[in-house]
Enzyme design. Structure first.
Site, PDB file in Angstrom:
ATOM      1  N   ASP A  68      -5.128 -12.068  -0.441  1.00 60.49           N
ATOM      2  CA  ASP A  68      -3.768 -12.361  -0.886  1.00 60.49           C
ATOM      3  C   ASP A  68      -3.548 -13.877  -0.880  1.00 60.49           C
ATOM      4  O   ASP A  68      -3.885 -14.555   0.090  1.00 60.49           O
ATOM      5  CB  ASP A  68      -2.769 -11.671   0.030  1.00 60.49           C
ATOM      6  CG  ASP A  68      -2.991 -10.164   0.076  1.00 60.49           C
ATOM      7  OD1 ASP A  68      -2.308  -9.448  -0.666  1.00 60.49           O
ATOM      8  OD2 ASP A  68      -3.872  -9.712   0.845  1.00 60.49           O
ATOM      9  N   TYR A 122      -0.853  -7.846  -9.064  1.00 55.93           N
ATOM     10  CA  TYR A 122      -1.794  -6.981  -8.351  1.00 55.93           C
ATOM     11  C   TYR A 122      -3.027  -6.871  -9.240  1.00 55.93           C
ATOM     12  O   TYR A 122      -3.078  -6.074 -10.176  1.00 55.93           O
ATOM     13  CB  TYR A 122      -1.164  -5.619  -8.081  1.00 55.93           C
ATOM     14  CG  TYR A 122      -2.099  -4.621  -7.434  1.00 55.93           C
ATOM     15  CD1 TYR A 122      -2.942  -4.995  -6.379  1.00 55.93           C
ATOM     16  CD2 TYR A 122      -2.139  -3.296  -7.857  1.00 55.93           C
ATOM     17  CE1 TYR A 122      -3.794  -4.090  -5.785  1.00 55.93           C
ATOM     18  CE2 TYR A 122      -2.988  -2.368  -7.269  1.00 55.93           C
ATOM     19  CZ  TYR A 122      -3.819  -2.774  -6.232  1.00 55.93           C
ATOM     20  OH  TYR A 122      -4.671  -1.871  -5.639  1.00 55.93           O
ATOM     21  N   ASP A 153      -2.194  -1.966   5.105  1.00 59.05           N
ATOM     22  CA  ASP A 153      -3.535  -2.470   5.400  1.00 59.05           C
ATOM     23  C   ASP A 153      -3.663  -3.948   5.015  1.00 59.05           C
ATOM     24  O   ASP A 153      -4.690  -4.579   5.286  1.00 59.05           O
ATOM     25  CB  ASP A 153      -4.620  -1.630   4.724  1.00 59.05           C
ATOM     26  CG  ASP A 153      -4.389  -1.417   3.241  1.00 59.05           C
ATOM     27  OD1 ASP A 153      -3.374  -1.914   2.706  1.00 59.05           O
ATOM     28  OD2 ASP A 153      -5.215  -0.734   2.597  1.00 59.05           O
ATOM     29  N   HIS A 154      -2.642  -4.496   4.383  1.00 56.53           N
ATOM     30  CA  HIS A 154      -2.519  -5.937   4.154  1.00 56.53           C
ATOM     31  C   HIS A 154      -1.402  -6.476   5.040  1.00 56.53           C
ATOM     32  O   HIS A 154      -0.506  -5.731   5.447  1.00 56.53           O
ATOM     33  CB  HIS A 154      -2.137  -6.236   2.698  1.00 56.53           C
ATOM     34  CG  HIS A 154      -3.209  -5.937   1.698  1.00 56.53           C
ATOM     35  ND1 HIS A 154      -3.868  -6.920   0.983  1.00 56.53           N
ATOM     36  CD2 HIS A 154      -3.718  -4.751   1.272  1.00 56.53           C
ATOM     37  CE1 HIS A 154      -4.731  -6.356   0.157  1.00 56.53           C
ATOM     38  NE2 HIS A 154      -4.669  -5.032   0.314  1.00 56.53           N
ATOM     39  N   GLU A 164       1.140  -3.119  -5.163  1.00 61.21           N
ATOM     40  CA  GLU A 164       0.670  -1.764  -4.888  1.00 61.21           C
ATOM     41  C   GLU A 164       1.815  -0.900  -4.355  1.00 61.21           C
ATOM     42  O   GLU A 164       1.690  -0.235  -3.320  1.00 61.21           O
ATOM     43  CB  GLU A 164      -0.530  -1.767  -3.916  1.00 61.21           C
ATOM     44  CG  GLU A 164      -1.406  -0.556  -4.107  1.00 61.21           C
ATOM     45  CD  GLU A 164      -2.718  -0.585  -3.330  1.00 61.21           C
ATOM     46  OE1 GLU A 164      -3.458   0.406  -3.419  1.00 61.21           O
ATOM     47  OE2 GLU A 164      -3.010  -1.588  -2.644  1.00 61.21           O
ATOM     48  N   ASN A 193      -7.384  -9.607  -5.121  1.00 64.10           N
ATOM     49  CA  ASN A 193      -8.587  -8.772  -4.984  1.00 64.10           C
ATOM     50  C   ASN A 193      -9.889  -9.549  -5.102  1.00 64.10           C
ATOM     51  O   ASN A 193     -10.839  -9.105  -5.753  1.00 64.10           O
ATOM     52  CB  ASN A 193      -8.545  -7.619  -5.998  1.00 64.10           C
ATOM     53  CG  ASN A 193      -8.120  -6.310  -5.339  1.00 64.10           C
ATOM     54  OD1 ASN A 193      -8.531  -6.003  -4.216  1.00 64.10           O
ATOM     55  ND2 ASN A 193      -7.277  -5.551  -6.019  1.00 64.10           N
ATOM     56  N   ASP A 235      -1.875  -9.871  -4.437  1.00 65.13           N
ATOM     57  CA  ASP A 235      -3.202  -9.402  -4.065  1.00 65.13           C
ATOM     58  C   ASP A 235      -4.119  -9.671  -5.254  1.00 65.13           C
ATOM     59  O   ASP A 235      -4.091  -8.951  -6.243  1.00 65.13           O
ATOM     60  CB  ASP A 235      -3.142  -7.911  -3.739  1.00 65.13           C
ATOM     61  CG  ASP A 235      -4.503  -7.317  -3.399  1.00 65.13           C
ATOM     62  OD1 ASP A 235      -5.504  -8.064  -3.407  1.00 65.13           O
ATOM     63  OD2 ASP A 235      -4.565  -6.095  -3.148  1.00 65.13           O
ATOM     64  N   ASP A 241       0.824  -1.205   0.000  1.00 62.65           N
ATOM     65  CA  ASP A 241       0.000   0.000   0.000  1.00 62.65           C
ATOM     66  C   ASP A 241       0.868   1.269   0.000  1.00 62.65           C
ATOM     67  O   ASP A 241       0.662   2.170   0.806  1.00 62.65           O
ATOM     68  CB  ASP A 241      -0.946  -0.006   1.211  1.00 62.65           C
ATOM     69  CG  ASP A 241      -1.974   1.127   1.148  1.00 62.65           C
ATOM     70  OD1 ASP A 241      -2.365   1.506   0.027  1.00 62.65           O
ATOM     71  OD2 ASP A 241      -2.365   1.630   2.220  1.00 62.65           O
TER      72      ASP A 241
END
Length: 341
Positions: A306, A195, A331-332, A120, A236, A234, A94
């Site tokens: 993830d 990503y 945040d991950h 990211e 998503n 990630d 992030d």
């Protein structure tokens, strides 16, 4: 008779339910409630500070203590008895520069993976912090970023050993301009870090995401025909209801729509396996992402976005798939794969 009355500050007199306040010869009338209680004699200025009688609170349900996931000890032996000899860590940071400032690299050094994959990164190659570009632990470093938007998307791969070959993207311009994929070829497998695009608020990119899922699956299948692969990053999507805290309230939200979940199902049906669910099929509360809002991480209100996805041919060498949920800095949280290759 005439009486002289001298008042130095104030005098309060109550007559027939009406209070007369005499201040330095001035008369002021203040209506009083018919059934005034203890504070009826308090002067006006005190009334503002008077504490209202406490209302009896209804006894409600005590908030439930959050159920946290505890990462168990690492398993370093595969199903077929081989010792793990490849350790890969993946982390959506992030924002690479902020993550470095939050001591993310200190955690990486302790984890000591053979390959580190980041998503990211939000950082153009020219702006990469020297703390990571000069890391001696990983002499081979590869970066991909968005061509159109600086500070958007971006992935990286850092390796202790030099891959046989490294490529960027999946061979389709509409996807590759966002800098979302790096593929490294090693002697016995491909490593792909990705990503995956988010369907976005209001699902404005859901159609694009569906196109991505098809094209990305085709790309991975083409690699798998040459040699087995490890996909990490990630992705998503929370695949099943067990993969997020509040499935009922998120069925129309990005990351848990039927279309995105179906896309992941079709990927698995194409000859790939979700390594964490292979080893821990019923493990609930194991998440890798928590929004910064509403103290979500402390409450463990999260999503598992993830993954390490393996070609089925690599499953005999799968030792462990870890969720390092105590690692902070994004945040991950990071995830780690132990593999015998």
């Amino acid at each position: 008779m005439h009486f002289a009355l001298c008042i130095s500050r104030s005098l309060c007199v109550r007559l027939c339910g009406v209070r007369f306040l005499l201040v330095c010869g001035l008369k002021r009338v203040v209506n009083m409630p018919k059934r005034a209680k203890k504070n009826e004699e308090a002067i006006e200025g005190d009334a503002e500070n008077a504490t209202a009688p406490a209302k009896k609170e209804k006894k409600g349900k005590e908030p439930e203590a959050p159920i946290l996931y505890e990462d168990p000890p690492d398993k370093l032996t595969s199903k077929d008895g081989r010792a793990a000899n490849m350790k890969i860590t993946s982390w959506n940071v992030d924002g690479l520069r902020a993550w470095v400032k939050k001591s993310g690299l200190d955690w990486v050094r302790k984890e000591d993976p053979d390959v580190l994959c980041l998503q990211e990164t939000k950082c153009a190659e020219k702006a990469l912090p020297s703390e990571i570009t000069e890391m001696p632990e990983f002499p081979h470093k590869y970066w991909a970023g968005s061509e159109d938007k600086e500070g958007y998307s971006g992935v990286a791969m850092l390796s202790k050993t030099e891959p046989l070959n490294v490529t960027y993207g999946i061979g389709k311009e509409e996807h590759d301009k966002e800098g979302r994929v790096i593929t490294a070829e090693f002697p016995s497998f491909f490593l792909v870090t990705a990503y995956v695009p988010n369907a976005s608020r209001g699902l404005v990119r859901l159609d694009y995401r569906k196109t991505w899922d098809v094209d990305f699956r085709d790309y991975l299948s083409s690699l798998d025909q040459r040699k087995p692969l490890v996909l990490c990053g990630d992705l998503n999507v929370a695949h099943q209801e067990i993969d997020l805290k509040n499935p009922k309230g998120n069925k129309k939200n990005a990351g848990f729509t039927p279309e995105e979940r179906e896309g992941f199902t079709k990927l698995l049906e194409a000859g790939f396996t979700d390594s964490f669910r292979e080893l821990y099929p019923d493990q609930a509360y194991a998440y890798t992402f928590w929004t910064y809002m509403m103290n979500s991480r402390a409450k463990n209100v999260g999503w598992r976005l993830d993954y390490f996805v393996l070609s089925n041919a690599l499953l005999p060498g799968l030792c462990d798939s870890k969720i390092r949920n105590s690692a902070m800095g994004s945040d991950h949280c990071p995830i780690t794969l132990h593999l015998a290759v």
